[in-house]
Design a protein around this motif. Structure first.
Motif, short mmCIF file in Angstrom:
data_model
loop_
_atom_site.label_atom_id
_atom_site.label_comp_id
_atom_site.label_asym_id
_atom_site.label_seq_id
_atom_site.Cartn_x
_atom_site.Cartn_y
_atom_site.Cartn_z
N UNK A 1 -44.03 -36.04 -11.63
CA UNK A 1 -43.17 -36.86 -11.61
C UNK A 1 -41.93 -36.46 -12.52
N UNK A 2 -40.87 -36.33 -12.00
CA UNK A 2 -39.61 -35.79 -13.29
C UNK A 2 -39.28 -37.16 -14.00
N UNK A 3 -38.67 -37.03 -14.99
CA UNK A 3 -38.08 -37.98 -15.78
C UNK A 3 -36.86 -37.63 -16.08
N UNK A 4 -35.88 -38.70 -16.35
CA UNK A 4 -34.39 -38.38 -16.61
C UNK A 4 -34.32 -38.96 -17.96
N UNK A 5 -33.80 -38.33 -18.74
CA UNK A 5 -33.20 -38.57 -20.20
C UNK A 5 -32.07 -39.31 -20.34
N UNK A 6 -31.75 -40.43 -20.92
CA UNK A 6 -30.49 -41.20 -20.84
C UNK A 6 -30.52 -41.99 -22.28
N UNK A 7 -29.16 -42.16 -22.55
CA UNK A 7 -28.94 -43.21 -23.82
C UNK A 7 -28.95 -44.57 -23.36
N UNK A 8 -29.13 -45.70 -23.93
CA UNK A 8 -29.25 -47.05 -23.47
C UNK A 8 -27.93 -47.25 -22.81
N UNK A 9 -26.75 -46.75 -23.16
CA UNK A 9 -25.61 -47.15 -22.35
C UNK A 9 -25.66 -46.75 -21.04
N UNK A 10 -26.38 -45.34 -20.58
CA UNK A 10 -26.61 -45.18 -19.39
C UNK A 10 -27.62 -45.77 -18.52
N UNK A 11 -28.76 -46.12 -19.58
CA UNK A 11 -29.87 -46.93 -18.77
C UNK A 11 -29.33 -48.43 -18.53
N UNK A 12 -28.31 -48.73 -19.14
CA UNK A 12 -27.75 -50.33 -18.89
C UNK A 12 -26.93 -49.94 -17.28
#
Length: 342
Positions: A238-249
Motif C-alpha cells: 500500500x502506497x503512502x503519501x507524505x504531507x505536512x500537517x497543513x496539508x493533512x488538515x
C-alpha cells in the motif's frame, strides 16, 4: 423452629416465582414506549417481555449465534425497536432476512436513545422466501451498486468482492470481526463488521481478502457486510503519501464527517500542544501538530497515537505519524480532522 423453616420456604418460593415469571406480551410500538420512558442509566427492566414483530433492518452478520436487527409491528422499513445481539435458536443459526416474523423474549432497556432488548432469546415464527443470487464483482462495481441503493437500504442479492486491504479501521477480538477498507480510485468500499471467524484469522493492511455478503448504502458510506477470509498474506504494497500537517488538515476537512481517507498518510510536523496525557493502559496519547512552531496556523490532531512510555512527544518535538486521516465530527462548531494509526 417451625416459624424459621416456614420463613425460609416462603423465601424460596418467592425466588422461584421471580425467576420463572411469565413474559409480558407487548407490540414493538408498546415496547419502544416502555423503553424510552426508562431513566437514562442504561439499566434493563426487572420484568421480562415478549415482543413479536417483523424484521425491518438487519444490522450485522450472525456472530456467535447472535443477531442484531430492528423490528416493527408491520412489514416495511420502519425501525421501531432494536433486538441487540439476541440469541438465535440452536437449530437455526442462519441470518435473519427483512420480512421474517420473530418473537424476542428478555428484558427491555434504553441504550442512550435506542429502545432495545439485549441478549434476549429469539423464536422464529416465519421466514420469508427470498430468492438470492450471488455475483462476483470488482470493488468499483460493488461501490456503484451501493450508490444505486437508497440511504439505509441493503441489496437482496449476495456479492463476492476480492481486493487488497488498504486500511483496518476497527476490530473486536471477542466477536471475531473487523472493519476494513477496499479502494476504488478515489472512493472507498467499507467492509463493515466482517466476520473472519476469530482473531486468529484477522487480516492486515496489504492482505488480499475475499468478502461475501450484502451491499448497503449507509448515509452515503458504501459498505459490504458479511463473511471474509484472507486469500493471500502481505501480497500487496500500500502506497503512502507524505504531507505536512497543513496539508493533512486540508485532506481531513475535505472528507465527510465520520469518514476516513482511503490512502495512508505520513504526517511530519511539530507538536504544538498536548490534547490528552499518556495512557498507561493503552500506551497512547493525543497531541496537535503544526508545520512551524513559529506560526502554528494549522492544528492537526494526532489522535490516540501509540508511543513509547519512556519517549513521549513533548511540545516542540518534531514527530512523524503514519495512518489514515479521519474527519471526526465533534460538534457543529468544532469539526476537527484526526489521524488514526494503523
Amino acid at each position: 423452629m417451625m416459624k424459621k423453616i416456614f420463613t425460609v420456604c416462603a423465601a424460596m418460593v418467592a425466588a422461584m416465582t421471580l425467576s420463572a415469571q411469565t413474559p409480558i406480551e407487548k407490540t414493538c410500538e408498546e415496547a419502544a414506549a416502555i423503553a424510552l420512558a426508562l431513566p437514562n442509566n442504561n439499566e434493563p427492566t426487572t420484568e421480562v417481555y415478549s415482543i413479536t414483530g417483523y424484521v425491518t433492518n438487519v444490522v450485522s452478520a450472525v456472530s456467535k449465534g447472535q443477531q442484531t436487527f430492528w423490528m416493527d409491528d408491520e412489514k416495511g422499513s420502519k425501525k421501531t425497536f432494536e433486538s441487540y445481539y439476541c440469541n438465535l435458536p440452536a437449530d437455526d443459526q442462519n441470518t435473519l432476512n427483512v420480512g421474517d416474523q420473530v418473537k424476542i423474549v428478555g428484558k427491555i432497556m434504553k441504550y442512550n436513545t435506542t429502545p432495545e432488548m439485549k441478549n434476549g432469546d429469539i423464536t422464529i415464527i416465519e421466514r420469508v422466501t427470498v430468492a438470492r443470487d450471488t455475483f462476483t464483482v470488482t470493488t468499483c462495481v460493488a461501490y456503484d451498486e451501493c450508490s444505486s441503493l437508497s440511504n439505509g437500504d441493503a441489496s437482496t442479492d449476495y456479492f463476492i468482492v476480492k481486493d487488497a486491504v488498504v486500511s483496518v479501521d476497527d476490530a473486536n477480538e471477542n466477536y471475531g470481526w473487523q472493519n476494513i477498507t477496499f479502494k476504488c480510485e478515489d472512493n472507498a468500499l467499507v467492509g463493515y463488521h466482517i466476520d473472519f471467524g476469530g482473531k486468529d484469522n484477522f487480516c492486515a493492511v496489504g492482505d488480499s481478502v475475499e468478502i461475501i455478503g450484502t451491499l448497503k448504502n449507509y448515509s452515503g458510506k458504501m459498505e459490504i457486510e458479511g463473511k471474509g477470509k484472507v486469500v493471500a498474506k502481505g501480497q500487496v504494497v500500500v502506497d503512502t503519501i507524505e504531507v505536512a500537517p497543513s496539508k493533512a488538515y486540508e485532506v481531513g476537512m475535505a472528507l465527510a464527517n465520520g469518514t476516513s481517507s482511503v490512502d495512508v498518510y505520513v504526517v511530519t510536523g511539530f507538536v504544538d500542544s498536548i490534547a490528552s496525557a499518556y495512557s498507561d493502559q493503552y500506551k497512547n496519547m493525543s497531541f496537535y501538530m503544526c508545520d512551524d512552531m513559529a506560526n502554528p496556523t494549522y492544528d492537526f490532531e494526532a489522535f490516540q497515537i501509540t508511543v513509547p512510555a519512556d519517549n513521549q512527544p513533548k511540545v516542540g518535538d518534531k514527530v512523524k505519524v503514519t495512518g489514515n486521516i479521519l474527519h471526526y465530527y465533534k460538534a457543529a462548531a468544532d469539526d476537527k480532522p484526526e489521524l488514526h494509526t494503523i
